[in-house]
Design a protein around this motif. Sequence first.
Motif, PDB file in Angstrom:
ATOM      1  N   UNK A 188      44.228  38.190  30.892  1.00 31.89           N
ATOM      2  CA  UNK A 188      45.141  38.482  29.781  1.00 31.89           C
ATOM      3  C   UNK A 188      44.296  38.632  28.512  1.00 31.89           C
ATOM      4  N   UNK A 189      44.839  39.288  27.522  1.00 37.15           N
ATOM      5  CA  UNK A 189      44.103  39.514  26.270  1.00 37.15           C
ATOM      6  C   UNK A 189      43.563  38.199  25.709  1.00 37.15           C
ATOM      7  N   UNK A 190      44.340  37.144  25.783  1.00 39.78           N
ATOM      8  CA  UNK A 190      43.872  35.868  25.232  1.00 39.78           C
ATOM      9  C   UNK A 190      42.704  35.269  26.011  1.00 39.78           C
ATOM     10  N   UNK A 191      42.351  35.849  27.151  1.00 42.50           N
ATOM     11  CA  UNK A 191      41.172  35.419  27.916  1.00 42.50           C
ATOM     12  C   UNK A 191      39.888  36.087  27.427  1.00 42.50           C
ATOM     13  N   UNK A 192      40.008  37.106  26.592  1.00 47.14           N
ATOM     14  CA  UNK A 192      38.849  37.891  26.168  1.00 47.14           C
ATOM     15  C   UNK A 192      37.729  37.054  25.569  1.00 47.14           C
ATOM     16  N   UNK A 193      38.061  36.101  24.722  1.00 47.44           N
ATOM     17  CA  UNK A 193      37.025  35.276  24.076  1.00 47.44           C
ATOM     18  C   UNK A 193      36.291  34.424  25.106  1.00 47.44           C
ATOM     19  N   UNK A 194      37.024  33.829  26.040  1.00 46.65           N
ATOM     20  CA  UNK A 194      36.384  32.997  27.068  1.00 46.65           C
ATOM     21  C   UNK A 194      35.501  33.851  27.975  1.00 46.65           C
TER      22      UNK A 194
ATOM     23  N   UNK B  12      39.562  40.627  37.371  1.00 45.70           N
ATOM     24  CA  UNK B  12      40.085  39.366  37.875  1.00 45.70           C
ATOM     25  C   UNK B  12      39.383  38.208  37.162  1.00 45.70           C
ATOM     26  N   UNK B  13      40.099  37.098  37.020  1.00 45.10           N
ATOM     27  CA  UNK B  13      39.511  35.864  36.493  1.00 45.10           C
ATOM     28  C   UNK B  13      39.795  34.736  37.470  1.00 45.10           C
ATOM     29  N   UNK B  14      38.940  33.721  37.433  1.00 47.23           N
ATOM     30  CA  UNK B  14      39.200  32.455  38.118  1.00 47.23           C
ATOM     31  C   UNK B  14      39.586  31.473  37.031  1.00 47.23           C
ATOM     32  N   UNK B  15      40.668  30.751  37.258  1.00 46.29           N
ATOM     33  CA  UNK B  15      41.139  29.759  36.283  1.00 46.29           C
ATOM     34  C   UNK B  15      40.942  28.355  36.833  1.00 46.29           C
ATOM     35  N   UNK B  16      40.506  27.475  35.935  1.00 44.92           N
ATOM     36  CA  UNK B  16      40.392  26.064  36.278  1.00 44.92           C
ATOM     37  C   UNK B  16      41.745  25.392  36.163  1.00 44.92           C
TER      38      UNK B  16
ATOM     39  N   UNK C  65      43.757  26.077  33.180  1.00 47.57           N
ATOM     40  CA  UNK C  65      44.207  27.452  32.974  1.00 47.57           C
ATOM     41  C   UNK C  65      43.195  28.349  32.301  1.00 47.57           C
ATOM     42  N   UNK C  66      42.060  27.779  31.874  1.00 53.36           N
ATOM     43  CA  UNK C  66      41.039  28.580  31.205  1.00 53.36           C
ATOM     44  C   UNK C  66      40.163  29.309  32.226  1.00 53.36           C
ATOM     45  N   UNK C  67      39.693  30.521  31.886  1.00 50.02           N
ATOM     46  CA  UNK C  67      38.789  31.238  32.793  1.00 50.02           C
ATOM     47  C   UNK C  67      37.462  30.504  32.960  1.00 50.02           C
ATOM     48  N   UNK C  68      36.991  30.465  34.219  1.00 49.76           N
ATOM     49  CA  UNK C  68      35.686  29.881  34.527  1.00 49.76           C
ATOM     50  C   UNK C  68      34.798  30.900  35.243  1.00 49.76           C
ATOM     51  N   UNK C  69      35.321  32.091  35.455  1.00 49.65           N
ATOM     52  CA  UNK C  69      34.577  33.175  36.069  1.00 49.65           C
ATOM     53  C   UNK C  69      35.397  34.441  35.969  1.00 49.65           C
ATOM     54  N   UNK C  70      34.724  35.585  36.079  1.00 46.08           N
ATOM     55  CA  UNK C  70      35.462  36.844  35.969  1.00 46.08           C
ATOM     56  C   UNK C  70      34.698  37.974  36.634  1.00 46.08           C
ATOM     57  N   UNK C  71      35.444  39.017  36.937  1.00 45.94           N
ATOM     58  CA  UNK C  71      34.894  40.317  37.309  1.00 45.94           C
ATOM     59  C   UNK C  71      35.674  41.353  36.519  1.00 45.94           C
ATOM     60  N   UNK C  72      34.948  42.246  35.863  1.00 46.30           N
ATOM     61  CA  UNK C  72      35.594  43.381  35.209  1.00 46.30           C
ATOM     62  C   UNK C  72      35.308  44.624  36.041  1.00 46.30           C
ATOM     63  N   UNK C  73      36.306  45.470  36.145  1.00 42.81           N
ATOM     64  CA  UNK C  73      36.162  46.684  36.932  1.00 42.81           C
ATOM     65  C   UNK C  73      37.071  47.782  36.417  1.00 42.81           C
ATOM     66  N   UNK C  74      36.863  48.973  36.937  1.00 41.66           N
ATOM     67  CA  UNK C  74      37.716  50.109  36.595  1.00 41.66           C
ATOM     68  C   UNK C  74      37.648  51.140  37.713  1.00 41.66           C
ATOM     69  N   UNK C  75      38.624  52.026  37.742  1.00 40.92           N
ATOM     70  CA  UNK C  75      38.643  53.121  38.700  1.00 40.92           C
ATOM     71  C   UNK C  75      37.885  54.290  38.076  1.00 40.92           C
TER      72      UNK C  75
END
Length: 187
Positions: free
Chosen positions: A28-34, A65-69, A72-82
């Motif tokens: 979510x947008x609010x995850x951007x900083x984390x 995708x993000x992994x949440x602890x 609820x905060x992100x502790x890992x992520x993958x960014x992707x696009x088509x």
Amino acid sequence: MTAAQADHARARTQFREMPEGLKLDTPRVEDGAAIWRIARDSKTLDLNSSYSYLLWCRDFAATSVVARGDDGDPVGFITGYIRPDHPQTLVVWQVAVDHAQRGRGLAAALLDGLTARATEEPGIERIETTISPDNTASNRLFTSYAERHGATVEKEVLFDAGLFPDGGHEPEVLYRIGPLTDPAPRS
């Protein structure tokens, strides 16, 4: 159990499970900083502007995708696009895991979860990513992903080091992995 159901069951067991206490989610947008902080603290990724991570969470959430602890905060992520000119290809842009979560198989679980979701969409047949030659962890992540899923890996230099204007950047090697199969039965 039919042969197709048995194949499906075997395919599902090939996917990495999320480590205990973590859950897979759409950013979510609010995850951007984390996500920006995790990328910065990785010390291996090319850090983009904090603004770009906010945009990524808004415009490319469906292919990220993000992994949440537990909090609820992100502790890992993958960014992707088509890829616009190859809509059957999911490009994995960045993969990062918070230092405290490393060594638990989280990056592999994130990659499996993202690609399982992506292959639910008709037409997604392969993933691409670029990895610099010194990034051993990413090389292992994507090579083991291909092995786990019975996919082939093709490698070639996509961007030679001389193309980068800031100097000192290693070449980026393109990994093409596929074909991917849809692990979930369609209803």
